[in-house]
Design a protein around this motif. Sequence first.
Motif, short mmCIF file in Angstrom:
data_model
loop_
_atom_site.label_atom_id
_atom_site.label_comp_id
_atom_site.label_asym_id
_atom_site.label_seq_id
_atom_site.Cartn_x
_atom_site.Cartn_y
_atom_site.Cartn_z
N HIS A 276 0.86 -1.18 0.00
CA HIS A 276 0.00 0.00 0.00
C HIS A 276 0.89 1.23 0.00
CE1 HIS A 276 -2.49 3.13 1.97
NE2 HIS A 276 -3.35 2.69 1.05
N LEU A 277 0.63 2.18 -0.92
CA LEU A 277 1.43 3.39 -1.03
C LEU A 277 0.62 4.61 -0.61
CD1 LEU A 277 2.97 2.92 -4.60
CD2 LEU A 277 3.76 1.96 -2.46
N THR A 278 1.27 5.49 0.15
CA THR A 278 0.72 6.81 0.44
C THR A 278 1.79 7.82 0.03
OG1 THR A 278 1.52 6.76 2.73
CG2 THR A 278 -0.74 6.01 2.35
N PHE A 279 1.45 9.10 0.12
CA PHE A 279 2.35 10.13 -0.37
C PHE A 279 2.56 11.20 0.68
CE2 PHE A 279 0.14 8.06 -3.78
CZ PHE A 279 1.18 7.69 -4.62
N GLY A 280 3.80 11.71 0.74
CA GLY A 280 4.17 12.70 1.75
C GLY A 280 3.51 14.05 1.56
N THR A 281 3.28 14.44 0.31
CA THR A 281 2.66 15.73 0.00
C THR A 281 1.76 15.58 -1.22
OG1 THR A 281 4.38 16.46 -1.55
CG2 THR A 281 4.73 16.97 0.81
N PRO A 282 0.83 16.52 -1.40
CA PRO A 282 0.01 16.49 -2.62
C PRO A 282 0.86 16.61 -3.90
CG PRO A 282 -1.02 17.88 -0.98
CD PRO A 282 0.34 17.52 -0.45
N ALA A 283 1.94 17.38 -3.85
CA ALA A 283 2.81 17.54 -5.02
C ALA A 283 3.47 16.22 -5.40
CB ALA A 283 3.86 18.62 -4.75
N VAL A 284 3.93 15.46 -4.41
CA VAL A 284 4.54 14.15 -4.68
C VAL A 284 3.49 13.20 -5.25
CG1 VAL A 284 5.62 12.13 -3.62
CG2 VAL A 284 6.40 14.42 -3.02
N ARG A 285 2.31 13.24 -4.70
CA ARG A 285 1.23 12.39 -5.21
C ARG A 285 0.94 12.71 -6.68
NH1 ARG A 285 -3.25 9.94 -2.26
NH2 ARG A 285 -4.57 9.01 -3.83
N GLU A 286 0.89 13.98 -7.02
CA GLU A 286 0.62 14.38 -8.39
C GLU A 286 1.74 13.91 -9.32
OE1 GLU A 286 -0.22 18.43 -10.87
OE2 GLU A 286 -1.17 18.19 -8.92
N LEU A 287 3.00 14.03 -8.90
CA LEU A 287 4.11 13.56 -9.72
C LEU A 287 4.00 12.05 -9.98
CD1 LEU A 287 7.17 15.44 -8.20
CD2 LEU A 287 6.36 15.60 -10.56
N CYS A 288 3.59 11.32 -8.96
CA CYS A 288 3.52 9.87 -9.07
C CYS A 288 2.29 9.39 -9.82
CB CYS A 288 3.56 9.23 -7.68
SG CYS A 288 5.14 9.44 -6.84
N GLU A 289 1.20 10.11 -9.72
CA GLU A 289 -0.05 9.62 -10.31
C GLU A 289 -0.38 10.24 -11.67
OE1 GLU A 289 -3.06 9.98 -7.28
OE2 GLU A 289 -2.38 8.11 -6.36
N ARG A 290 0.29 11.32 -12.01
CA ARG A 290 0.06 11.96 -13.31
C ARG A 290 1.35 11.91 -14.11
NH1 ARG A 290 -3.98 17.03 -12.43
NH2 ARG A 290 -5.43 15.91 -11.10
N GLY A 291 1.39 11.00 -15.05
CA GLY A 291 2.59 10.80 -15.85
C GLY A 291 3.08 12.07 -16.54
N GLY A 292 2.16 12.92 -16.97
CA GLY A 292 2.54 14.15 -17.65
C GLY A 292 3.31 15.09 -16.76
N GLN A 293 2.96 15.13 -15.49
CA GLN A 293 3.67 15.99 -14.54
C GLN A 293 5.11 15.51 -14.33
OE1 GLN A 293 2.47 18.81 -13.21
NE2 GLN A 293 4.42 19.20 -12.20
N ALA A 294 5.29 14.22 -14.18
CA ALA A 294 6.64 13.67 -14.03
C ALA A 294 7.45 13.85 -15.31
CB ALA A 294 6.57 12.19 -13.64
N LEU A 295 6.81 13.66 -16.45
CA LEU A 295 7.48 13.85 -17.73
C LEU A 295 7.98 15.28 -17.87
CD1 LEU A 295 8.19 12.71 -20.55
CD2 LEU A 295 5.90 13.42 -21.29
N GLN A 296 7.15 16.23 -17.53
CA GLN A 296 7.51 17.64 -17.62
C GLN A 296 8.61 18.00 -16.62
OE1 GLN A 296 4.31 20.35 -16.56
NE2 GLN A 296 4.97 21.78 -18.14
#
Length: 99
Positions: free
Chosen positions: A2-22
Amino acid sequence: MHLTFGTPAVRELCERGGQALQSFGAECALALQARLADLRAAKNLEEFPFPLVLLDGGQNQRYSILLTSRFSLQFETRDGGSPRSVANIKILQIGDLNA
């Protein structure tokens, strides 16, 4: 696991491929998605198929997983103990090794 995230920004990077790509480029974004899938598929850290680097051996152990020669994924355990007993982790950051 089970994964959780330290911040909303980290969650967005991990769950939205476009954000990590950018933010990190194609190689890192693809590696991030693959390692997250590997973590979710493993029952515990002992089953994780890639090397883990222990950063801090405290109560909530901190680990790093190399994504590329420049970036790593850092997380901490949420249920402590040996790698065999860890089933919950919190993703803390995607770190730049050159920073």
